[in-house]
Design an enzyme around this catalytic site. Structure first.
Site, mmCIF file in Angstrom:
data_model
loop_
_atom_site.group_PDB
_atom_site.id
_atom_site.type_symbol
_atom_site.label_atom_id
_atom_site.label_comp_id
_atom_site.label_asym_id
_atom_site.label_seq_id
_atom_site.Cartn_x
_atom_site.Cartn_y
_atom_site.Cartn_z
ATOM 1 N N GLU A 120 3.180 6.328 -6.148
ATOM 2 C CA GLU A 120 3.051 4.886 -5.985
ATOM 3 C C GLU A 120 4.100 4.363 -4.986
ATOM 4 O O GLU A 120 4.940 3.527 -5.289
ATOM 5 C CB GLU A 120 3.164 4.190 -7.350
ATOM 6 C CG GLU A 120 2.868 2.703 -7.368
ATOM 7 C CD GLU A 120 1.571 2.318 -6.663
ATOM 8 O OE1 GLU A 120 1.582 1.303 -5.952
ATOM 9 O OE2 GLU A 120 0.559 3.040 -6.814
ATOM 10 N N TRP A 121 4.059 4.941 -3.764
ATOM 11 C CA TRP A 121 4.897 4.503 -2.656
ATOM 12 C C TRP A 121 6.378 4.455 -3.060
ATOM 13 O O TRP A 121 6.885 5.431 -3.577
ATOM 14 C CB TRP A 121 4.370 3.180 -2.083
ATOM 15 C CG TRP A 121 2.912 3.294 -1.717
ATOM 16 C CD1 TRP A 121 1.851 2.715 -2.352
ATOM 17 C CD2 TRP A 121 2.325 4.092 -0.666
ATOM 18 N NE1 TRP A 121 0.651 3.091 -1.773
ATOM 19 C CE2 TRP A 121 0.909 3.932 -0.738
ATOM 20 C CE3 TRP A 121 2.859 4.930 0.319
ATOM 21 C CZ2 TRP A 121 0.042 4.572 0.134
ATOM 22 C CZ3 TRP A 121 1.984 5.567 1.196
ATOM 23 C CH2 TRP A 121 0.602 5.383 1.100
ATOM 24 N N HIS A 180 -4.433 4.681 5.595
ATOM 25 C CA HIS A 180 -3.784 4.124 4.413
ATOM 26 C C HIS A 180 -2.287 4.370 4.527
ATOM 27 O O HIS A 180 -1.677 5.038 3.691
ATOM 28 C CB HIS A 180 -4.374 4.751 3.148
ATOM 29 C CG HIS A 180 -4.180 3.926 1.909
ATOM 30 N ND1 HIS A 180 -5.224 3.550 1.092
ATOM 31 C CD2 HIS A 180 -3.071 3.412 1.343
ATOM 32 C CE1 HIS A 180 -4.765 2.852 0.062
ATOM 33 N NE2 HIS A 180 -3.451 2.756 0.198
ATOM 34 N N GLU A 214 -10.403 -2.566 -4.475
ATOM 35 C CA GLU A 214 -9.351 -2.110 -5.393
ATOM 36 C C GLU A 214 -9.136 -3.184 -6.444
ATOM 37 O O GLU A 214 -9.092 -4.379 -6.131
ATOM 38 C CB GLU A 214 -7.998 -1.874 -4.696
ATOM 39 C CG GLU A 214 -7.898 -0.637 -3.849
ATOM 40 C CD GLU A 214 -6.492 -0.459 -3.259
ATOM 41 O OE1 GLU A 214 -5.511 -0.958 -3.883
ATOM 42 O OE2 GLU A 214 -6.377 0.169 -2.194
ATOM 43 N N TRP A 255 -8.982 0.916 -9.098
ATOM 44 C CA TRP A 255 -7.783 1.621 -8.629
ATOM 45 C C TRP A 255 -6.979 2.000 -9.861
ATOM 46 O O TRP A 255 -6.555 1.141 -10.595
ATOM 47 C CB TRP A 255 -6.938 0.737 -7.705
ATOM 48 C CG TRP A 255 -5.768 1.515 -7.171
ATOM 49 C CD1 TRP A 255 -4.540 1.659 -7.749
ATOM 50 C CD2 TRP A 255 -5.740 2.289 -5.963
ATOM 51 N NE1 TRP A 255 -3.748 2.467 -6.986
ATOM 52 C CE2 TRP A 255 -4.465 2.868 -5.893
ATOM 53 C CE3 TRP A 255 -6.662 2.563 -4.950
ATOM 54 C CZ2 TRP A 255 -4.075 3.700 -4.838
ATOM 55 C CZ3 TRP A 255 -6.277 3.375 -3.907
ATOM 56 C CH2 TRP A 255 -4.986 3.937 -3.849
ATOM 57 N N GLU A 315 -5.332 -2.577 3.649
ATOM 58 C CA GLU A 315 -4.310 -3.600 3.438
ATOM 59 C C GLU A 315 -3.344 -3.737 4.617
ATOM 60 O O GLU A 315 -2.134 -3.571 4.474
ATOM 61 C CB GLU A 315 -3.532 -3.305 2.161
ATOM 62 C CG GLU A 315 -4.396 -3.313 0.918
ATOM 63 C CD GLU A 315 -3.629 -3.046 -0.364
ATOM 64 O OE1 GLU A 315 -4.187 -3.291 -1.440
ATOM 65 O OE2 GLU A 315 -2.458 -2.606 -0.289
#
Length: 442
Positions: A403-404, A120, A349, A396, A165
């Site tokens: 969150e990135w 991920h 998700e 999700w 993803e």
């Protein structure tokens, strides 16, 4: 009117290693590209890093108890490549395997099936320094890491997916340079696309070799791609954007070919047996969906196209400016079934970010998220009624997390995380979804 899901419908939640675990220096874990990226000034909101994140590494028993209380029967987690191979290859870090042993054994004790996603986005820095996804050797290195994980956990884990993803990596990390490793280069993008696809195929082979009774599938984020404006330039951007976002990381896996308009550009990268390696037979299609994607021309990106804000007047919007459009969800399920031969689909998700806040009673009343889930689950039932082979749904996310690039500024969780104390506080949506799962109906 209450509508029931099939009796064997699988309910789950999803999370990822980098977004939740923290403990980035614990027990021999190596450095990841996201560690470097998040510590680079200006890359994340408020300079947030995932050094601690939710501290799931130490608090996983509490988090699994929350899953058990929710009533889910599956948890989609990711294993951290740098926690198991700190240098990407070479010496295995057994303490990393030990951590996931503890997590998996407790999940099984609680009657929750672990689904492992092997990557991920947290690539070891040492792999990136050797070229990362631009290097053909990375696909084999990743497959070797995957084989180690599959071999170790295959006696207890029966569902695997190689990469979460993969389409986000070339689209965001290489096209706009907004995710680690933050590159913008055309040839690098093409190489990353092909080597991500090769890594996927080689890992499917590893599942077949190391855990013959396990199932394996892809996990990809898909939503209909639409032009921001109705003109020729935006339609051209839509065609390229649709190829980059929805097709280039899926068609090779399921159809064995690269889609137009990138097929010709990909041709020089394809070596003997590559497409056979990539297009391995899979057991399920993991579909992540949040929103339709609006695109337009953008000269500041690698491919000259990028996601835009939704057109004026579109709505309602979530806290990350994504359109709430459950019809787009149904449209994407229909497209996936039609294009890829009616595969078994799991929604791996789906969820929404809203500006959650604790009230005076230290509760989170997230009515917008409940509405979102209700609308999308209703469309999921429409898809099942139409005959699409959708067998499960993973919300999700279990809890708010890193969150990135947005850091901790956005919240997707069913459980509120009070970051200063790391206290977990179930939101209203947690209790709402608990009741839906218990009734197997909405």
């Amino acid at each position: 009117m209450t509508r029931a899901f099939p009796s064997d419908f699988l309910w789950g939640v999803a999370a990822s290693a980098y977004q939740t675990e923290g403990a980035v220096h614990a027990d021999g874990r190596g450095q990841s590209v996201w560690d470097v990226y998040a510590h680079t000034p200006g890359r994340t909101t408020n300079g947030d890093t995932a050094d601690v994140a939710c501290d799931h590494y130490h608090r996983y028993p509490e988090d699994i108890a929350l899953m058990s209380g929710l009533g889910v029967k599956a948890y989609r987690l990711s294993t951290a490549w740098p926690r198991i191979f700190p240098e990407g290859d070479g010496q295995v870090n057994t303490r990393g395997l030990d951590f996931y042993d503890r997590v998996i054994d407790l999940l099984l004790h609680e009657g929750i099936e672990p689904w492992i996603c092997l990557h991920h986005w947290d690539m070891p820095v040492s792999v990136e320094e050797r070229g990362g996804w631009r290097n053909r050797d990375t696909a084999k290195m990743f497959a070797d890491y995957s084989a180690t994980v599959i071999r170790h956990f295959g006696d207890r884990v029966k569902r695997f997916a190689p990469i979460n993803e993969p389409n986000v990596i070339p689209w965001v990390a290489y096209n706009v340079g907004r995710h680690a490793p933050g590159k913008q280069d055309y040839q690098s993008s093409l190489k990353a696309i092909h080597n991500l696809n090769r890594a996927h195929g080689l890992t499917v082979k590893a599942v077949r070799a190391e855990a013959g009774d396990a199932e394996v599938g892809n996990i990809v984020s898909l939503g209909p791609v639409r032009p921001h404006y109705d003109d020729a330039a935006h339609e051209e951007a839509r065609i390229l954007g649709d190829c980059l976002w929805r097709r280039v990381m899926v068609d090779p896996l399921w159809l064995g070919t690269y889609p137009e308009p990138l097929a010709e550009a990909m041709e020089p990268l394809i070596q003997q047996n590559d497409m056979q390696d990539i297009s391995q037979k899979m057991d399920f299609f993991g579909l992540n969906h949040y929103n339709p994607v609006f695109v337009g021309p953008n000269p500041n990106t690698t491919f000259g196209v990028a996601e835009t804000a939704p057109p004026t007047g579109m709505g309602p919007l979530t806290d990350v400016n994504w359109v709430v459009d459950p019809d787009a969800f149904l449209e994407q399920i229909r497209d996936t079934s039609a294009r890829y031969g009616n595969p078994t689909i799991y929604i791996t998700e789906n969820g929404a970010s809203y500006p959650d806040a604790l009230n005076g009673a230290r509760q989170v009343i997230d009515k917008d998220r409940i509405s979102y889930f209700h609308l999308y689950l209703d469309k999921l039932l429409d898809a099942i009624d139409e005959g699409h082979d959708v067998r499960g749904y993973f919300a999700w996310s279990l809890m708010d997390n890193f969150e990135w690039g947005r850091g901790f500024s956005k919240r997707f969780g069913l459980v509120y995380v009070d970051y200063p104390t790391l206290q977990r506080i179930p939101k209203s949506s947690y209790y709402w979804l608990r009741d839906v799962i218990a009734a197997n109906a909405v």
